[in-house]
Design a protein around this motif. Structure first.
Motif, PDB file in Angstrom:
ATOM      1  N   GLY A   1       0.787  -1.219   0.000  1.00  0.00           N
ATOM      2  CA  GLY A   1       0.000   0.000   0.000  1.00  0.00           C
ATOM      3  C   GLY A   1       0.821   1.272   0.000  1.00  0.00           C
ATOM      4  N   LEU A   2       2.083   1.180  -0.427  1.00  0.00           N
ATOM      5  CA  LEU A   2       2.957   2.346  -0.408  1.00  0.00           C
ATOM      6  C   LEU A   2       3.123   2.985  -1.779  1.00  0.00           C
ATOM      7  CD1 LEU A   2       5.782   0.874   1.878  1.00  0.00           C
ATOM      8  CD2 LEU A   2       3.983   2.495   2.537  1.00  0.00           C
ATOM      9  N   TYR A   3       2.624   2.326  -2.807  1.00  0.00           N
ATOM     10  CA  TYR A   3       2.856   2.778  -4.185  1.00  0.00           C
ATOM     11  C   TYR A   3       1.654   2.400  -5.029  1.00  0.00           C
ATOM     12  CZ  TYR A   3       5.072   2.882  -8.856  1.00  0.00           C
ATOM     13  OH  TYR A   3       5.379   3.124 -10.168  1.00  0.00           O
ATOM     14  N   ASP A   4       1.210   3.349  -5.876  1.00  0.00           N
ATOM     15  CA  ASP A   4       0.080   3.026  -6.754  1.00  0.00           C
ATOM     16  C   ASP A   4       0.329   3.473  -8.190  1.00  0.00           C
ATOM     17  OD1 ASP A   4      -0.081   5.745  -6.517  1.00  0.00           O
ATOM     18  OD2 ASP A   4      -2.179   5.805  -5.851  1.00  0.00           O
ATOM     19  N   GLY A   5       1.601   3.539  -8.587  1.00  0.00           N
ATOM     20  CA  GLY A   5       1.952   3.939  -9.945  1.00  0.00           C
ATOM     21  C   GLY A   5       2.118   2.748 -10.875  1.00  0.00           C
ATOM     22  N   LYS A   6       2.768   2.993 -12.003  1.00  0.00           N
ATOM     23  CA  LYS A   6       2.992   1.949 -12.996  1.00  0.00           C
ATOM     24  C   LYS A   6       4.059   0.971 -12.516  1.00  0.00           C
ATOM     25  CE  LYS A   6       1.866   4.683 -17.113  1.00  0.00           C
ATOM     26  NZ  LYS A   6       2.400   5.208 -18.398  1.00  0.00           N
ATOM     27  N   ILE A   7       3.916  -0.283 -12.942  1.00  0.00           N
ATOM     28  CA  ILE A   7       4.943  -1.296 -12.706  1.00  0.00           C
ATOM     29  C   ILE A   7       5.807  -1.333 -13.961  1.00  0.00           C
ATOM     30  CG2 ILE A   7       5.421  -3.704 -12.130  1.00  0.00           C
ATOM     31  CD1 ILE A   7       3.917  -2.181  -9.952  1.00  0.00           C
ATOM     32  N   ASP A   8       6.829  -0.484 -13.988  1.00  0.00           N
ATOM     33  CA  ASP A   8       7.647  -0.360 -15.183  1.00  0.00           C
ATOM     34  C   ASP A   8       9.143  -0.368 -14.904  1.00  0.00           C
ATOM     35  OD1 ASP A   8       7.921   2.088 -13.961  1.00  0.00           O
ATOM     36  OD2 ASP A   8       6.923   3.250 -15.523  1.00  0.00           O
ATOM     37  N   GLY A   9       9.536  -0.510 -13.627  1.00  0.00           N
ATOM     38  CA  GLY A   9      10.950  -0.525 -13.295  1.00  0.00           C
ATOM     39  C   GLY A   9      11.639   0.816 -13.418  1.00  0.00           C
ATOM     40  N   ARG A  10      10.870   1.873 -13.625  1.00  0.00           N
ATOM     41  CA  ARG A  10      11.432   3.217 -13.743  1.00  0.00           C
ATOM     42  C   ARG A  10      11.205   3.946 -12.425  1.00  0.00           C
ATOM     43  NH1 ARG A  10       9.125   4.856 -19.789  1.00  0.00           N
ATOM     44  NH2 ARG A  10      10.203   3.179 -20.921  1.00  0.00           N
ATOM     45  N   PHE A  11      12.277   4.376 -11.812  1.00  0.00           N
ATOM     46  CA  PHE A  11      12.186   4.930 -10.462  1.00  0.00           C
ATOM     47  C   PHE A  11      12.307   6.444 -10.476  1.00  0.00           C
ATOM     48  CE2 PHE A  11      13.900   0.800  -8.372  1.00  0.00           C
ATOM     49  CZ  PHE A  11      12.695   0.183  -8.669  1.00  0.00           C
ATOM     50  N   GLY A  12      11.175   7.097 -10.302  1.00  0.00           N
ATOM     51  CA  GLY A  12      11.139   8.542 -10.137  1.00  0.00           C
ATOM     52  C   GLY A  12      10.845   8.883  -8.691  1.00  0.00           C
ATOM     53  N   PRO A  13      10.490  10.139  -8.416  1.00  0.00           N
ATOM     54  CA  PRO A  13      10.239  10.571  -7.037  1.00  0.00           C
ATOM     55  C   PRO A  13       9.160   9.771  -6.320  1.00  0.00           C
ATOM     56  CG  PRO A  13      10.464  12.463  -8.481  1.00  0.00           C
ATOM     57  CD  PRO A  13      10.444  11.258  -9.364  1.00  0.00           C
ATOM     58  N   VAL A  14       8.105   9.368  -7.020  1.00  0.00           N
ATOM     59  CA  VAL A  14       7.014   8.642  -6.367  1.00  0.00           C
ATOM     60  C   VAL A  14       7.513   7.308  -5.823  1.00  0.00           C
ATOM     61  CG1 VAL A  14       4.764   7.555  -6.707  1.00  0.00           C
ATOM     62  CG2 VAL A  14       5.233   9.780  -7.738  1.00  0.00           C
ATOM     63  N   THR A  15       8.273   6.568  -6.639  1.00  0.00           N
ATOM     64  CA  THR A  15       8.803   5.284  -6.178  1.00  0.00           C
ATOM     65  C   THR A  15       9.820   5.482  -5.055  1.00  0.00           C
ATOM     66  OG1 THR A  15       8.551   4.431  -8.430  1.00  0.00           O
ATOM     67  CG2 THR A  15       9.848   3.116  -6.905  1.00  0.00           C
ATOM     68  N   ARG A  16      10.671   6.486  -5.183  1.00  0.00           N
ATOM     69  CA  ARG A  16      11.698   6.709  -4.163  1.00  0.00           C
ATOM     70  C   ARG A  16      11.082   7.118  -2.821  1.00  0.00           C
ATOM     71  NH1 ARG A  16      17.039   6.993  -5.949  1.00  0.00           N
ATOM     72  NH2 ARG A  16      17.257   6.670  -8.191  1.00  0.00           N
ATOM     73  N   LEU A  17      10.030   7.909  -2.859  1.00  0.00           N
ATOM     74  CA  LEU A  17       9.355   8.266  -1.606  1.00  0.00           C
ATOM     75  C   LEU A  17       8.677   7.046  -0.988  1.00  0.00           C
ATOM     76  CD1 LEU A  17       7.861  11.752  -2.550  1.00  0.00           C
ATOM     77  CD2 LEU A  17       9.750  11.292  -0.971  1.00  0.00           C
ATOM     78  N   ALA A  18       8.175   6.149  -1.826  1.00  0.00           N
ATOM     79  CA  ALA A  18       7.583   4.915  -1.314  1.00  0.00           C
ATOM     80  C   ALA A  18       8.660   4.033  -0.669  1.00  0.00           C
ATOM     81  CB  ALA A  18       6.874   4.165  -2.443  1.00  0.00           C
ATOM     82  N   ILE A  19       9.836   3.957  -1.288  1.00  0.00           N
ATOM     83  CA  ILE A  19      10.944   3.195  -0.701  1.00  0.00           C
ATOM     84  C   ILE A  19      11.349   3.815   0.632  1.00  0.00           C
ATOM     85  CG2 ILE A  19      13.389   2.607  -0.984  1.00  0.00           C
ATOM     86  CD1 ILE A  19      12.826   2.374  -4.008  1.00  0.00           C
ATOM     87  N   HIS A  20      11.396   5.121   0.669  1.00  0.00           N
ATOM     88  CA  HIS A  20      11.741   5.809   1.918  1.00  0.00           C
ATOM     89  C   HIS A  20      10.759   5.448   3.025  1.00  0.00           C
ATOM     90  CE1 HIS A  20      11.490   9.366   4.681  1.00  0.00           C
ATOM     91  NE2 HIS A  20      12.801   9.199   4.675  1.00  0.00           N
ATOM     92  N   ALA A  21       9.467   5.420   2.692  1.00  0.00           N
ATOM     93  CA  ALA A  21       8.460   5.052   3.692  1.00  0.00           C
ATOM     94  C   ALA A  21       8.660   3.618   4.171  1.00  0.00           C
ATOM     95  CB  ALA A  21       7.060   5.226   3.100  1.00  0.00           C
ATOM     96  N   LEU A  22       8.990   2.714   3.240  1.00  0.00           N
ATOM     97  CA  LEU A  22       9.280   1.324   3.609  1.00  0.00           C
ATOM     98  C   LEU A  22      10.476   1.267   4.555  1.00  0.00           C
ATOM     99  CD1 LEU A  22       8.880  -1.819   2.956  1.00  0.00           C
ATOM    100  CD2 LEU A  22      10.746  -1.466   1.318  1.00  0.00           C
ATOM    101  N   GLN A  23      11.546   1.954   4.207  1.00  0.00           N
ATOM    102  CA  GLN A  23      12.758   1.943   5.030  1.00  0.00           C
ATOM    103  C   GLN A  23      12.497   2.504   6.417  1.00  0.00           C
ATOM    104  OE1 GLN A  23      15.073   4.293   2.251  1.00  0.00           O
ATOM    105  NE2 GLN A  23      16.359   2.538   1.683  1.00  0.00           N
ATOM    106  N   ARG A  24      11.758   3.590   6.486  1.00  0.00           N
ATOM    107  CA  ARG A  24      11.445   4.183   7.783  1.00  0.00           C
ATOM    108  C   ARG A  24      10.624   3.222   8.638  1.00  0.00           C
ATOM    109  NH1 ARG A  24      13.827   8.329  10.161  1.00  0.00           N
ATOM    110  NH2 ARG A  24      11.868   9.065  11.039  1.00  0.00           N
ATOM    111  N   GLY A  25       9.671   2.565   8.008  1.00  0.00           N
ATOM    112  CA  GLY A  25       8.842   1.615   8.743  1.00  0.00           C
ATOM    113  C   GLY A  25       9.617   0.426   9.247  1.00  0.00           C
ATOM    114  N   ALA A  26      10.699   0.078   8.521  1.00  0.00           N
ATOM    115  CA  ALA A  26      11.519  -1.079   8.907  1.00  0.00           C
ATOM    116  C   ALA A  26      12.671  -0.685   9.826  1.00  0.00           C
ATOM    117  CB  ALA A  26      12.064  -1.757   7.653  1.00  0.00           C
ATOM    118  N   GLY A  27      12.777   0.586  10.157  1.00  0.00           N
ATOM    119  CA  GLY A  27      13.830   1.031  11.061  1.00  0.00           C
ATOM    120  C   GLY A  27      15.198   1.170  10.425  1.00  0.00           C
TER     121      GLY A  27
END
Length: 389
Positions: free
Chosen positions: A344-370
């Motif tokens: 539930g952290l990302y709702d964009g295209k599944i295309d392997g292209r990492f822009g700000p939306v994907t990077r912010l979602a990764i950041h949220a994952l990392q923060r949640g995992a400590g």
């Protein structure tokens, strides 16, 4: 042109096997929309008569270098010292036209010249494909994407307005002239220094048109799109996006020698680690995202910013870029997006292209995992984290 009409047409074509076997019939399906856009049947028939598919375009979209190559590799080529020198030479040769374009748009001349170089190597590489064959083929191959059909009709409008057919040649994507404008971009942004039809196959109108594109896309005067910086000791990585005032309060500042002597007083920026927290850091300003209006790729906007700095004679990319030992494959990058979507952290295209939306979602994952240094970087550790949970 009615976007909803194009969407309905594209959906109907995609659902009809008969149309998928009939390229000529497919193109004929645009006649009504062309008429609605003011294109005569005579112009329409002069284009579609004998128009055939271009088989070389199959799969072309998936191989765009700005989306598929490692950032540093792409930047080293696109913003090379040789291209920067060519840009300085081109700026000097066209100084009067460039100064006029810069004043009219409120955009630095080096930025305008950088995009000229990125797009067509200063007019040396415009492409020589018939844009109508190109756009019709891409519309046929990708019926789920209405853009190509819209651009096909926009090209017909250019003919209706009097542009000669022999001028309308360009890249594999249908982009034309020195600025590599799609037909709709020509209609919206192209400018003429003489008052006639804009001639984007020559330098003065090309520079004026590039500047106008950026101006109309809300370019902010005096704001560098890319500010090279360094994460200060003790930075907590709690956010990757905030106002410049907050970045300043956190201890961030530009590295010496860049276009920005100090952080701007207003506006927001995203903190970007191109190879993770172990490597260099950059603040992406609002003008970085204006560049993405020209080409949606982060790599393109990054390289264009670096090239502008080098054309202006300022140092760029002064920090070391460590190489990644096990770079992710395209499928693994897509797997990261799928995993983020499942959480539930990302709702964009599944295309392997990492822009700000994907990077912010990764950041949220990392923060949640400590993760201590939540840098938003799509690393193998992020993939492992998603697969483990």
């Amino acid at each position: 042109m009615d976007r909803r009409a194009f969407l309905s047409l594209a959906a109907a074509l995609a659902a009809s096997p008969a149309w998928a076997e009939d390229f000529a019939g497919f193109v004929e399906g645009f006649r009504g929309t062309a008429r609605a856009a003011g294109v005569s049947d005579e112009i329409f028939e002069s284009v579609i008569g004998g128009l055939s598919q271009d088989p070389s375009l199959s799969g072309k979209r998936a191989g765009q270098g700005e989306f598929t190559r490692p950032l540093k590799t792409y930047v080293d080529e696109a913003a090379s010292p040789a291209r920067a020198k060519a840009g300085r030479d081109a700026a000097q040769k066209n100084a009067t036209a460039l100064n006029a374009a810069s004043r009219a748009a409120g955009v630095p001349g080096e930025m305008i010249v950088a995009l000229w170089g990125m797009e067509s190597d200063f007019g040396r590489s415009r492409g020589d494909r018939d844009i109508f064959r190109t756009l019709a083929t891409l519309a046929f191959l990708h019926p789920d994407n209405p853009v190509y059909a819209q651009e096909f009709v926009a090209g017909l409008v250019l003919l209706q307005k009097g542009l000669p057919r022999e001028k309308l040649r360009g890249s594999w994507a249908g982009a034309m002239g020195d600025p590599q404008f799609m037909p709709s971009a020509y209609l919206k942004y192209a400018k003429s220094a003489s008052g006639g039809a804009p001639d984007i196959w020559n330098a003065p109108d090309s520079l004026l048109s590039i500047g106008n594109f950026l101006h109309e896309s809300s370019w902010a005067a005096g704001l560098a799109p890319l500010i090279e910086t360094r994460a200060p000791e003790g930075f907590d990585y709690a956010t990757l996006k905030q106002d410049f005032a907050a970045w300043r309060a956190a201890g961030f500042k530009p590295l010496d020698g860049g276009a920005q002597a100090d952080l701007p007083r207003a506006g927001a920026a995203m903190l970007f680690f191109p190879v993770g927290a172990e490597g260099p850091a950059f603040l992406l300003s609002e003008n970085f995202f204006v560049l993405k209006a020209y080409n949606f790729s982060d790599s393109y906007a990054f390289a264009g910013s670096v090239l502008a700095e080098r054309i202006a004679g300022r140092p760029a990319l002064r920090q070391a870029w460590p190489a990644e030992a096990q770079p992710l494959s395209a499928e693994e990058r897509a797997d990261i997006q799928r995993g983020l979507m499942q959480k539930g952290l990302y709702d964009g295209k599944i295309d392997g292209r990492f822009g700000p939306v994907t990077r912010l979602a990764i950041h949220a994952l990392q923060r949640g995992a400590g993760v201590a240094r939540a840098d938003g970087y799509p690393s193998r550790a992020v993939l492992d984290l998603l697969r483990a949970n």
